[in-house]
Design an enzyme around this catalytic site. Sequence first.
Site, PDB file in Angstrom:
ATOM      1  N   CYS A 535       0.508  -2.281   2.786  1.00  0.00           N
ATOM      2  CA  CYS A 535      -0.764  -2.122   2.054  1.00  0.00           C
ATOM      3  C   CYS A 535      -0.873  -0.767   1.364  1.00  0.00           C
ATOM      4  CB  CYS A 535      -1.948  -2.296   2.996  1.00  0.00           C
ATOM      5  SG  CYS A 535      -2.294  -3.997   3.421  1.00  0.00           S
ATOM      6  N   ASP A 536      -0.253   0.252   1.914  1.00  0.00           N
ATOM      7  CA  ASP A 536      -0.333   1.575   1.287  1.00  0.00           C
ATOM      8  C   ASP A 536       0.287   1.572  -0.103  1.00  0.00           C
ATOM      9  OD1 ASP A 536      -1.725   3.515   2.918  1.00  0.00           O
ATOM     10  OD2 ASP A 536      -0.174   3.207   4.414  1.00  0.00           O
TER      11      ASP A 536
END
Length: 766
Positions: A535-536
Amino acid sequence: MLELSNGIAVSYCGKMFADAGADVVKVESAQGDSLRGRSAGGPPGALFGYLAASKKSVANIGRPEVTDLLAGADVVLTDLTDGWTLHDITAHTGAAAVVVAVTPFGTTGPYVDDRVIANEFILQALCGSTAGRGWPEDEPVQAGGQLGEWLAGTFAAAVAAATARHAARSGRGEIVDVSTYEAMVIAMGGLSAMSASVLGADSLLGQRSLELPSIVPTADGMVGFCTITAQQFQDFLVLIDRADLLDDAELASFDGRVARRDEFLDTVTRWTRARTTREVVDLAVGFRIPVAPIATPEMLPAIDHFVQRGVFVQSEAGVLQPRVPYRSGAMATRPPGRAPGLGADNGKVHWPPRSRPTAVADADALPLADTRITDFTAFWAGPVATQLLGTLGADVIKVEGVRRPDGMRFSAGRPPTWDQWWEWGPVFLCSNNNKRGVSIELSTDAGRATALELIAASDLVIENFSPRVMANFGLDWAAVREANPRAIMVRMPAFGLDGPWRDRVGFAQTMEQATGMAWMTGHADGPPVIPRGVCDPIAGLHAAFAAVAALAIRDRDGTGMHVESTMVEAALNVAAEMLVEYSRSGVTMRRNGNRGPDAGPQGVYRCRGEDDWVALAATDDAARTALARLLGRPDLRAGDWREQADEADKLISAWTARRPVAEAVEALRAAGVAAARVTPAPELLRDPHLHARGFWETVDHPVAGSFLCTGMPFAFLGKPRRWIRRVPPLYGQHTGEVLTGLLGRGDDELSALARSGTISDRPAGL
């Protein structure tokens, strides 16, 4: 924009452009995009409808009609399926066209030459992702939801946007070669590889594991925690009424918790099972512990934060889906329309050939060479965004506080007993190339004034603090706009600038828990598992795309703007399949171990040797027939594999258990079955394909020494591939250079700032 594809990566790239207002036309064969037939159990087409909304379709048209469209296209997106080659495409595009090819391994290299067959599952095994997920004695498991393809599409969109803007201003396009495998190495396996590269035998990453604590049952569902810092873990012990364990040094370490995981998990679940999910979340939020309910397809539309922010919208077809994950009052995005019928726009699309535009930018320069960025980001998501923009030529000035440096400097590196131990964080070192580093304590009047001077000299301002922080520093949008009316401010809050979760702490793990990514990952008979970290970069790449879109609008209108690019909404966009399937057909998708939608059998199987596993995926009937012969069971029909999946797994396991993993891979590939070793991430440093393509780049760092660093997952064909021009900055390394050379400060002023603690060459207290 022209799109020639049969899969998620290019379709999502095209969707990002369609969302931003581009005229996107799909060129399809008579059978149509393969996604038209994809189904999770209901009628096919839910995912296709999400990805193709607001696009046009031309199908089964002749080459002359396609070449006419190619001549008029600004951007061509392709996965080189349906018989198209790069030469076929570029022979007909204009001089300023940007052609972006997204393929499993890129267009060159040993795996391409050897015709290695790979779907998402095989790429996850190769890139180090699968090997790191699960307990050491258990079968490793893939990340669900084909996240690598979504990731590659997002990378492609960000680089395509920057390159297309430059082509429109310089008159010369590019051919961009994007490798899905390399994108997955960066975001899904590369952190462990980077740790091994920087720290060698001292690396703490790379062993197969699960987080503790992470996802646990409650009285009415499941909840996920994330305790990255020592303080968060101590607060967690107080939360679960076990302050008596605060002095337990063994539990304070991750290895100690693993050694006592049954005891630890029993302690945690006895507390969580006695409370509802809402009660657990509310209590954890009070302790500022990252926490989220484990979202299921049914839950997502009812989560209070998403409801109040209007995160989900209905398409014209009546299907609920995530909205565009960035927004600005000065930037219009397109609401989701209907997906086109196959060939619905035949004869309706007429693009005249593009003439070369008047050049206002240097065609030989990198796409963002005329752009300066004041970078207030930290951890991983924000630095990914600014590193990509810096790689593409922007002058990125990374600002770190004296009291509050980038926390990734201190993560998983050297112990505090080492000299300059804050310079060893592997995540910091792989996500802050091509930046100048300055130290400015923003909580002081002098620091705020200096930051505003930097902003006045910049085109972009990017930050990913929690929403209240920039306002507390006096650096909110109003202050930025007053300092520089042409500035674009991109804000990357975890959950958004408003809503019930606005001020909650959130890391990538929290996003994976809250968006359904964790729900889709893990064995069918086990608990959900976080994919871990993807997700980063996904959030960072969406923010980079939004930043470039804002620059293009400023080129036209001449004014700056405020852009909100929210981490959780970026994650929801790439996890959207389970929501659109549920909304359209009532189908509840869920995790299914190592099985998947586009192959069968598909799984990982133990080989002879210590913790050696082979991943295989039979992607068509020919592969299934070949696999049956290889196993000595030519009587098995293609359909038997899915009808008797458990028995098939036993048959394959018996075959692989007798062979070393290299022998199993060689035999399977020779038979035409997609296969790969489940590769431990540190071994990526020796991957021949990655080295042949120039993916790994050598960094000579003044403290950490020489190590291999992840580059970018793309190349501009015909140009040298060397993306790292400036190594990650030492703390405050360029403070004097920037403040004197850019802001005109004298030596006396620098000395005064240092005496007041506004600038420093080392973090406070170290």
